[in-house]
Design a protein around this motif. Structure first.
Motif, PDB file in Angstrom:
ATOM      1  N   GLU A 190       0.854  -1.175   0.000  1.00  0.00           N
ATOM      2  CA  GLU A 190       0.000   0.000   0.000  1.00  0.00           C
ATOM      3  C   GLU A 190       0.894   1.230   0.000  1.00  0.00           C
ATOM      4  O   GLU A 190       1.778   1.356   0.842  1.00  0.00           O
ATOM      5  CB  GLU A 190      -0.886  -0.016   1.251  1.00  0.00           C
ATOM      6  CG  GLU A 190      -1.927   1.059   1.237  1.00  0.00           C
ATOM      7  CD  GLU A 190      -2.981   0.795   2.318  1.00  0.00           C
ATOM      8  OE1 GLU A 190      -3.175   1.674   3.155  1.00  0.00           O
ATOM      9  OE2 GLU A 190      -3.570  -0.305   2.322  1.00  0.00           O
ATOM     10  N   ARG A 191       0.661   2.126  -0.954  1.00  0.00           N
ATOM     11  CA  ARG A 191       1.556   3.274  -1.073  1.00  0.00           C
ATOM     12  C   ARG A 191       1.303   4.280   0.047  1.00  0.00           C
ATOM     13  O   ARG A 191       0.174   4.683   0.301  1.00  0.00           O
ATOM     14  CB  ARG A 191       1.363   3.946  -2.429  1.00  0.00           C
ATOM     15  CG  ARG A 191       2.348   5.066  -2.705  1.00  0.00           C
ATOM     16  CD  ARG A 191       2.139   5.621  -4.112  1.00  0.00           C
ATOM     17  NE  ARG A 191       2.730   6.942  -4.248  1.00  0.00           N
ATOM     18  CZ  ARG A 191       3.925   7.160  -4.809  1.00  0.00           C
ATOM     19  NH1 ARG A 191       4.623   6.158  -5.276  1.00  0.00           N
ATOM     20  NH2 ARG A 191       4.399   8.391  -4.914  1.00  0.00           N
ATOM     21  N   VAL A 192       2.387   4.665   0.730  1.00  0.00           N
ATOM     22  CA  VAL A 192       2.319   5.699   1.752  1.00  0.00           C
ATOM     23  C   VAL A 192       3.320   6.771   1.359  1.00  0.00           C
ATOM     24  O   VAL A 192       4.500   6.478   1.151  1.00  0.00           O
ATOM     25  CB  VAL A 192       2.698   5.143   3.148  1.00  0.00           C
ATOM     26  CG1 VAL A 192       2.729   6.258   4.184  1.00  0.00           C
ATOM     27  CG2 VAL A 192       1.743   4.045   3.571  1.00  0.00           C
ATOM     28  N   GLU A 193       2.874   8.026   1.230  1.00  0.00           N
ATOM     29  CA  GLU A 193       3.801   9.098   0.875  1.00  0.00           C
ATOM     30  C   GLU A 193       4.503   9.604   2.118  1.00  0.00           C
ATOM     31  O   GLU A 193       3.877   9.763   3.166  1.00  0.00           O
ATOM     32  CB  GLU A 193       3.058  10.275   0.222  1.00  0.00           C
ATOM     33  CG  GLU A 193       2.956  10.154  -1.279  1.00  0.00           C
ATOM     34  CD  GLU A 193       1.622   9.564  -1.683  1.00  0.00           C
ATOM     35  OE1 GLU A 193       0.664   9.770  -0.937  1.00  0.00           O
ATOM     36  OE2 GLU A 193       1.551   8.893  -2.724  1.00  0.00           O
ATOM     37  N   GLY A 194       5.763   9.900   1.952  1.00  0.00           N
ATOM     38  CA  GLY A 194       6.499  10.573   3.015  1.00  0.00           C
ATOM     39  C   GLY A 194       7.120   9.620   3.990  1.00  0.00           C
ATOM     40  O   GLY A 194       6.519   9.253   4.990  1.00  0.00           O
ATOM     41  N   VAL A 195       8.315   9.171   3.708  1.00  0.00           N
ATOM     42  CA  VAL A 195       9.039   8.415   4.706  1.00  0.00           C
ATOM     43  C   VAL A 195      10.212   9.300   5.133  1.00  0.00           C
ATOM     44  O   VAL A 195      10.058  10.098   6.049  1.00  0.00           O
ATOM     45  CB  VAL A 195       9.454   7.024   4.204  1.00  0.00           C
ATOM     46  CG1 VAL A 195       9.840   6.143   5.393  1.00  0.00           C
ATOM     47  CG2 VAL A 195       8.313   6.363   3.451  1.00  0.00           C
ATOM     48  N   HIS A 196      11.334   9.234   4.431  1.00  0.00           N
ATOM     49  CA  HIS A 196      12.478  10.012   4.910  1.00  0.00           C
ATOM     50  C   HIS A 196      12.746  11.282   4.118  1.00  0.00           C
ATOM     51  O   HIS A 196      13.276  12.231   4.643  1.00  0.00           O
ATOM     52  CB  HIS A 196      13.720   9.133   4.938  1.00  0.00           C
ATOM     53  CG  HIS A 196      13.501   7.886   5.718  1.00  0.00           C
ATOM     54  ND1 HIS A 196      13.226   7.918   7.063  1.00  0.00           N
ATOM     55  CD2 HIS A 196      13.455   6.591   5.364  1.00  0.00           C
ATOM     56  CE1 HIS A 196      13.041   6.679   7.493  1.00  0.00           C
ATOM     57  NE2 HIS A 196      13.165   5.859   6.479  1.00  0.00           N
ATOM     58  N   GLY A 197      12.427  11.266   2.856  1.00  0.00           N
ATOM     59  CA  GLY A 197      12.640  12.474   2.060  1.00  0.00           C
ATOM     60  C   GLY A 197      11.480  13.431   2.314  1.00  0.00           C
ATOM     61  O   GLY A 197      10.598  13.158   3.126  1.00  0.00           O
ATOM     62  N   PRO A 198      11.466  14.596   1.618  1.00  0.00           N
ATOM     63  CA  PRO A 198      10.374  15.559   1.792  1.00  0.00           C
ATOM     64  C   PRO A 198       9.014  14.888   1.574  1.00  0.00           C
ATOM     65  O   PRO A 198       8.833  14.143   0.619  1.00  0.00           O
ATOM     66  CB  PRO A 198      10.642  16.596   0.697  1.00  0.00           C
ATOM     67  CG  PRO A 198      12.104  16.501   0.427  1.00  0.00           C
ATOM     68  CD  PRO A 198      12.478  15.072   0.663  1.00  0.00           C
ATOM     69  N   ARG A 199       8.070  15.195   2.471  1.00  0.00           N
ATOM     70  CA  ARG A 199       6.753  14.578   2.331  1.00  0.00           C
ATOM     71  C   ARG A 199       5.901  15.314   1.319  1.00  0.00           C
ATOM     72  O   ARG A 199       4.907  14.786   0.845  1.00  0.00           O
ATOM     73  CB  ARG A 199       6.062  14.517   3.694  1.00  0.00           C
ATOM     74  CG  ARG A 199       6.637  13.382   4.529  1.00  0.00           C
ATOM     75  CD  ARG A 199       5.951  13.231   5.846  1.00  0.00           C
ATOM     76  NE  ARG A 199       6.490  14.171   6.815  1.00  0.00           N
ATOM     77  CZ  ARG A 199       6.348  14.014   8.129  1.00  0.00           C
ATOM     78  NH1 ARG A 199       5.684  12.983   8.610  1.00  0.00           N
ATOM     79  NH2 ARG A 199       6.860  14.892   8.955  1.00  0.00           N
ATOM     80  N   THR A 200       6.274  16.551   1.026  1.00  0.00           N
ATOM     81  CA  THR A 200       5.522  17.289   0.022  1.00  0.00           C
ATOM     82  C   THR A 200       6.473  17.809  -1.050  1.00  0.00           C
ATOM     83  O   THR A 200       7.500  18.414  -0.739  1.00  0.00           O
ATOM     84  CB  THR A 200       4.777  18.486   0.665  1.00  0.00           C
ATOM     85  OG1 THR A 200       4.034  17.996   1.779  1.00  0.00           O
ATOM     86  CG2 THR A 200       3.842  19.136  -0.333  1.00  0.00           C
ATOM     87  N   LEU A 201       6.109  17.531  -2.297  1.00  0.00           N
ATOM     88  CA  LEU A 201       6.863  18.065  -3.437  1.00  0.00           C
ATOM     89  C   LEU A 201       5.931  19.004  -4.174  1.00  0.00           C
ATOM     90  O   LEU A 201       4.833  18.623  -4.569  1.00  0.00           O
ATOM     91  CB  LEU A 201       7.304  16.922  -4.366  1.00  0.00           C
ATOM     92  CG  LEU A 201       8.042  17.368  -5.635  1.00  0.00           C
ATOM     93  CD1 LEU A 201       9.414  17.939  -5.300  1.00  0.00           C
ATOM     94  CD2 LEU A 201       8.194  16.200  -6.617  1.00  0.00           C
ATOM     95  N   GLU A 202       6.364  20.245  -4.324  1.00  0.00           N
ATOM     96  CA  GLU A 202       5.550  21.231  -5.038  1.00  0.00           C
ATOM     97  C   GLU A 202       6.329  21.684  -6.264  1.00  0.00           C
ATOM     98  O   GLU A 202       7.493  22.067  -6.161  1.00  0.00           O
ATOM     99  CB  GLU A 202       5.251  22.418  -4.113  1.00  0.00           C
ATOM    100  CG  GLU A 202       4.479  23.525  -4.787  1.00  0.00           C
ATOM    101  CD  GLU A 202       3.223  23.926  -4.009  1.00  0.00           C
ATOM    102  OE1 GLU A 202       3.150  23.639  -2.801  1.00  0.00           O
ATOM    103  OE2 GLU A 202       2.325  24.502  -4.625  1.00  0.00           O
ATOM    104  N   VAL A 203       5.688  21.598  -7.428  1.00  0.00           N
ATOM    105  CA  VAL A 203       6.390  21.912  -8.670  1.00  0.00           C
ATOM    106  C   VAL A 203       5.745  23.123  -9.325  1.00  0.00           C
ATOM    107  O   VAL A 203       4.537  23.131  -9.570  1.00  0.00           O
ATOM    108  CB  VAL A 203       6.350  20.713  -9.642  1.00  0.00           C
ATOM    109  CG1 VAL A 203       7.183  21.002 -10.882  1.00  0.00           C
ATOM    110  CG2 VAL A 203       6.842  19.440  -8.949  1.00  0.00           C
ATOM    111  N   VAL A 204       6.553  24.150  -9.580  1.00  0.00           N
ATOM    112  CA  VAL A 204       6.069  25.317 -10.312  1.00  0.00           C
ATOM    113  C   VAL A 204       6.633  25.220 -11.727  1.00  0.00           C
ATOM    114  O   VAL A 204       7.848  25.261 -11.926  1.00  0.00           O
ATOM    115  CB  VAL A 204       6.513  26.628  -9.630  1.00  0.00           C
ATOM    116  CG1 VAL A 204       6.102  27.833 -10.474  1.00  0.00           C
ATOM    117  CG2 VAL A 204       5.929  26.717  -8.224  1.00  0.00           C
ATOM    118  N   ILE A 205       5.752  25.021 -12.686  1.00  0.00           N
ATOM    119  CA  ILE A 205       6.191  24.926 -14.081  1.00  0.00           C
ATOM    120  C   ILE A 205       6.040  26.302 -14.717  1.00  0.00           C
ATOM    121  O   ILE A 205       4.944  26.869 -14.737  1.00  0.00           O
ATOM    122  CB  ILE A 205       5.354  23.884 -14.855  1.00  0.00           C
ATOM    123  CG1 ILE A 205       5.445  22.513 -14.169  1.00  0.00           C
ATOM    124  CG2 ILE A 205       5.827  23.793 -16.312  1.00  0.00           C
ATOM    125  CD1 ILE A 205       4.517  21.462 -14.766  1.00  0.00           C
ATOM    126  N   ALA A 206       7.171  26.831 -15.207  1.00  0.00           N
ATOM    127  CA  ALA A 206       7.162  28.192 -15.758  1.00  0.00           C
ATOM    128  C   ALA A 206       7.079  28.142 -17.272  1.00  0.00           C
ATOM    129  O   ALA A 206       8.028  27.743 -17.944  1.00  0.00           O
ATOM    130  CB  ALA A 206       8.413  28.932 -15.320  1.00  0.00           C
TER     131      ALA A 206
END
Ligand code: SF4
Lengths: 228, 464
Positions: A190-206
């Protein structure tokens, strides 16, 4: 005989007499598929449950400020080579501390967000690749320790497939390929987001506003003299 | 006996003979349910993302050929790799076998003065038994991959090369954490989110304080000396980035000739293993970074013995994606522990006996139905079924035919037909039928089937 010489001697005894093997490369090679499709890229990112904002290039700074304020960050680190505007939070000088330049891991532990650029991105897989020798992407720990990573991808950095990205990354010493936030499927798959790396990735596409799009990705600038 | 008498590998590559070990697993309904659920999920995901690529067949052909090139000129690629690493400041060590690798690594760790190291998931280190060797030297190795941590805390063994705790369900994992994780919330629930969060907290302090890390590598680029680790959780990034000393344990077959070759493997691997378009994180590093000291230990441990057999060497193409495990009807029913080796499933059945010599693993080449699915899904096109047939004949030639290998021959006939298999499982007769057929010491407890003495196994079966 040293272990090295013995292992090499064993290899020479064991391998067959054949010469070089020719490798058929009939797959879709680098440079054959045009520029990366921005809509596909955004869709792939959302599939990984990354947050995506697509804006005109002249809106990047205000978009970053809005995203950081929405998140309620108290301390932000920006990769030292990023444009000054990317870590300007108008009207919030007292509430938010912005750190630029060299930082320690301890500082990163007490930081809620990090802002960087990237080297190249892949539409087909929703992947963003950082070059850690580039000043606008920062050393590896920068984008690893804080819990929230905001990365700006310029439209012309988005390529179609993995071979295009590998070509653009030849000679880049230290890289991190990022496809969505940290995740695990180790418990009943079962996929769980956020273990050791950043739990949130926000991408701004310019989206480019003034320049025509090219498929040639441009990396960051300058050497980075970072933390340890 | 290894091919041409090449020195064999040691470490965690042998165990209880397959038929005996499998019997326990087949009686464990919980285990079979966990496995069936997990392998079905991952098979479906894999099929979906593989089907998305119009050039999958071409990528697969290229992947197989690139690995064949590595093997055909392995000495040259190794020397180039060593030069590239050394010129960028990495220290290179060579190990003939598991013991030598453990000695080298233990000495490197002891020289730093630390009593604790953090580890990125690495099959090679499990194969050589590194954690046990470090423990003997008074060094505690902390596994940081969630599944490896579950296995380590539960004092358990890995049963899958990608998801080592695939045989455990969430409740079992919660119980292990409650029992073994220092400072854990006693009311911890079995929600996977809560369990992952508990692991995050448990390991955070280790990442920030432990100064030596040990990793494997998915690929090493001979041309540049770049090493590549493919992962999901970010524990790999933590281990590769924060500690001052990094020791990477690399099997000599892990090379690719040039940087460009990764354009093939970074498509084949994630889609075949986790069934994702791309795994969350891939780290590439070329020489030590950010003030680190870096070591690479190149390990043979039976790989040259495998290379020596022209009909078996293609097993060294393996990129450890685990697609063959997830699609194997035998693996799905027996689980990974039955194979007794670090490498279970179809690839384990061909790789383990070659690394150790077939005389030390005489039952594994029979642990298959030869149905061929493993070959179809293998991203580097290893023809595992033909290789199994070849290794069976090597077992026979080695004249070390054991009661177990004879029993396995009868079983492999059953395994070669899904209906026979199904019936066997339903009847719960696995192991028993083998013990009817040949005198197997230790199997007698299960003899409760009336079977006329003159009847052959096959006759008996047909009348069921
Ligand atoms: S043998 Fe093929 S399918 Fe099995 S783990 Fe290795 S690469 Fe994957």
């Amino acid at each position: 005989m040293s272990a090295r010489d013995e292992v090499l001697a064993r290899v020479r005894r064991a391998k067959g007499p054949e010469g070089p093997v020719s490798v058929p490369r009939e797959y879709r090679a680098a440079g054959t598929r045009g520029a990366g499709d921005l809509d596909l890229f955004a869709e792939r990112l959302r599939d990984y449950r990354a947050r995506v904002r697509v804006v005109d290039a002249d809106q990047v700074a205000t978009t970053i400020a809005a995203a950081l304020l929405e998140r309620g960050v108290r301390r932000v680190v920006a990769a030292p080579g990023t444009p000054a505007g990317w870590s300007n939070l108008p009207d919030q000088p007292d509430r938010v501390e912005v750190v630029r330049g060299a930082v320690t891991v301890d500082t990163l532990e007490r930081t809620d967000a990090v802002v960087t650029a990237c080297h190249v991105a892949i539409a087909e897989t929703g992947t963003i690749v950082l070059d850690h020798d580039a000043a606008d992407q920062g050393p590896r720990a920068l984008t690893l320790v804080p819990d929230y990573h905001l990365v700006v991808v310029r439209a012309e950095q988005v390529v179609a497939g993995v071979p295009d990205a590998v070509a653009a990354l030849a000679g880049v010493r230290t890289q991190t390929w990022i496809s969505g936030p940290s995740a695990t499927s180790d418990i009943e798959l079962e996929r769980v987001e956020g273990v050791h790396g950043p739990r949130t990735l926000e991408v701004v596409i310019a989206r480019s506003t003034r320049f025509p799009t090219t498929s040639h990705p441009v990396g960051g600038s300058d050497q980075n003299h970072g933390i340890r | 006996m290894t091919f041409l008498g090449m020195p064999a590998g040691g470490g965690n590559l042998t165990g209880t003979p397959f038929p005996k070990a499998a019997r326990g697993a087949l009686g464990d309904a919980q285990l079979r349910r966990n496995l069936a659920k997990a392998t079905t999920t991952i098979r479906t995901k894999r099929a979906g993302v593989v089907g998305e690529l119009p050039d999958w067949a071409e990528l697969r052909a290229a992947g197989a050929a690139i690995k064949d090139e590595v093997l055909a000129n392995l000495d040259e690629h190794l020397v180039r790799f060593e030069e590239a690493l050394t010129s960028r400041g990495t220290h290179v060590h060579w190990a003939r076998d598991a013991d030598e690798a453990n000695r080298i690594i233990t000495d490197l760790v002891k020289a730093t003065g630390t009593r604790e190291v953090i580890k990125v998931k690495s099959m090679a280190t499990v194969e050589i038994g590194l954690n046990e060797a470090l423990a003997d030297a008074g060094v505690h190795a902390v596994e940081t991959d969630l599944a490896e941590l579950i296995v380590q805390l539960g004092n358990d063994k890995s049963s899958h090369i990608l998801v080592p705790a695939i045989h455990r369900n969430r409740t079992e994992i919660r119980d292990v954490f409650r029992r073994e994780m220092p400072g854990v919330d006693p009311d911890l629930t079995d929600d996977p989110r809560a369990l992952a969060e508990a692991a995050r907290r448990h390991l955070r302090q280790k990442f920030m304080t432990v100064d030596v890390a040990i990793s494997g590598a998915n690929f090493g680029v001979a041309e540049t000396g770049a090493l590549v680790v493919v992962e999901s959780e970010g524990n790999g990034r933590m281990c590769l980035t924060l500690p001052r000393t990094l020791i990477s344990v690399v099997g000599i077959e892990k090379l690719v000739p040039s940087w460009r070759d990764l354009e093939v493997f970074l498509q084949l691997l994630p889609r075949s293993s986790t069934g994702e378009r791309m795994n969350p994180y891939t780290s590439v590093w070329t020489g030590p970074t950010e003030g680190q000291t870096s070591h690479v230990v190149l390990v043979d441990n039976g790989r040259t013995a495998t290379l020596a057999d022209p009909d078996g060497r293609a097993a060294l193409r393996c990129i450890r994606c685990s697609a063959c495990l997830n699609s194997c009807p035998v693996y799905e029913r027996t689980g990974g522990h039955a194979y007794g080796s670090t490498y279970p499933g179809p690839i384990g059945a061909v790789l383990s006996p070659q690394l150790t010599g077939v005389d030390r693993n005489p039952t594994l080449p029979f642990a298959s139905s030869l149905c061929g699915v493993c070959y179809d899904v293998c991203p580097v096109a290893i023809d595992i079924p033909s290789m199994l047939v070849h290794l069976r004949s090597r077992v026979t030639e080695s004249k070390r035919t054991t009661p177990e290998s004879t029993a396995m021959r009868a079983l492999s006939w059953v395994m070669s037909d899904a209906r026979r298999w199904g019936r066997l499982i339903r009847l719960g007769k696995f192991g028993r039928l083998a013990s009817r057929h040949v005198p197997l010491p230790g199997w007698s407890a299960a003899r409760d089937l009336p079977l006329p003495p003159k009847q052959t196994f096959r006759d008996w079966w047909e009348t069921r």
